[in-house]
Design a protein around this motif. Sequence first.
Motif, PDB file in Angstrom:
ATOM      1  N   ASN A 150       0.834  -1.202   0.000  1.00 21.78           N
ATOM      2  CA  ASN A 150       0.000   0.000   0.000  1.00 21.78           C
ATOM      3  C   ASN A 150       0.869   1.254   0.000  1.00 21.78           C
ATOM      4  O   ASN A 150       0.422   2.328  -0.380  1.00 21.78           O
ATOM      5  N   PRO A 152       3.411   4.062  -1.128  1.00 15.66           N
ATOM      6  CA  PRO A 152       3.817   4.594  -2.430  1.00 15.66           C
ATOM      7  C   PRO A 152       5.268   4.251  -2.710  1.00 15.66           C
ATOM      8  O   PRO A 152       6.054   3.990  -1.792  1.00 15.66           O
ATOM      9  N   ALA A 198       3.482  -0.874  -6.168  1.00 12.78           N
ATOM     10  CA  ALA A 198       3.296   0.043  -5.044  1.00 12.78           C
ATOM     11  C   ALA A 198       1.921   0.690  -5.061  1.00 12.78           C
ATOM     12  O   ALA A 198       1.243   0.749  -6.088  1.00 12.78           O
ATOM     13  N   ASP A 199       1.517   1.166  -3.869  1.00 11.89           N
ATOM     14  CA  ASP A 199       0.312   2.006  -3.740  1.00 11.89           C
ATOM     15  C   ASP A 199      -0.926   1.312  -4.317  1.00 11.89           C
ATOM     16  O   ASP A 199      -1.760   1.943  -4.968  1.00 11.89           O
ATOM     17  N   LYS A 202      -4.591   2.696  -2.435  1.00 15.45           N
ATOM     18  CA  LYS A 202      -5.076   4.068  -2.534  1.00 15.45           C
ATOM     19  C   LYS A 202      -4.856   4.715  -3.906  1.00 15.45           C
ATOM     20  O   LYS A 202      -5.544   5.686  -4.247  1.00 15.45           O
ATOM     21  N   ASN A 203      -3.899   4.230  -4.667  1.00 15.78           N
ATOM     22  CA  ASN A 203      -3.605   4.867  -5.954  1.00 15.78           C
ATOM     23  C   ASN A 203      -3.080   3.830  -6.942  1.00 15.78           C
ATOM     24  O   ASN A 203      -2.009   3.968  -7.526  1.00 15.78           O
ATOM     25  N   HIS A 204      -3.850   2.760  -7.118  1.00 19.19           N
ATOM     26  CA  HIS A 204      -3.392   1.631  -7.919  1.00 19.19           C
ATOM     27  C   HIS A 204      -3.375   1.988  -9.411  1.00 19.19           C
ATOM     28  O   HIS A 204      -4.369   2.455  -9.956  1.00 19.19           O
TER      29      HIS A 204
END
Length: 225
Positions: A150, A152, A198-199, A202-204
């Motif tokens: 999760n 970044p 990464a991420d 929340k920001n896939h």
Amino acid sequence: MPITEKQSGKEIKNVFVLDCWSATPLGIPAKGELNKHYSKAYINFFESNGATVTSTFLRDVEGNCSEMDHTAECKKWKEADLVIIQSPMWWFSLPWKAKAYLDYVLTVGMDPKGEYCLSPTDGRHRVSPEDDYATGGLCKGVYMASITTNAPNGAFCRDVNPGELKGRSLDEMILGIIHGNMQFIGLKKIPDSTFHAADVVKNHKFEQDQERFQKHLNSMFVTSE
């Protein structure tokens, strides 16, 4: 022509994929589909290039791994030319069941009389016991880690990051739980092989990650095509 690892030229005939995702003990409604996707992608890639692939999906293992056939698991590790560890990073470590799995399987693998012994000793010698710890492994393959977080991407490798994260790479954060154990049983890390999605909560950026994933595989392995 078998698939080969580019840097060493090692032929990859047998691959073992360990998918570490498991349901959380708190019942958080996650299904681990992303980690399953990557595990299946590795399996498809190597099978389509002529390799024999075995796998263990810890989500399918009941309980805490104590009732598994640990000898059968040791066989997968011992015979693998390449081990791929696919896992989410939970609390800067692997999921609880992955730790239990490693505790059981690698401990069984230390039996020098075992059929698929992975590491009969810890490598130390009486003359210089400080020098050779974690060098007693019998596995002859290479390995790579493939991690979803999760966090970044910028949470790692930057000197501006706070506290214990300052300047540390993802590989450094998973040193003990993955890299130390792999060295202990004799596996060698493919340099620069860790894949990091990464991420992912929340920001896939799934499509971009898939493009990077394929380029990453192509950069490490020579296929028969």
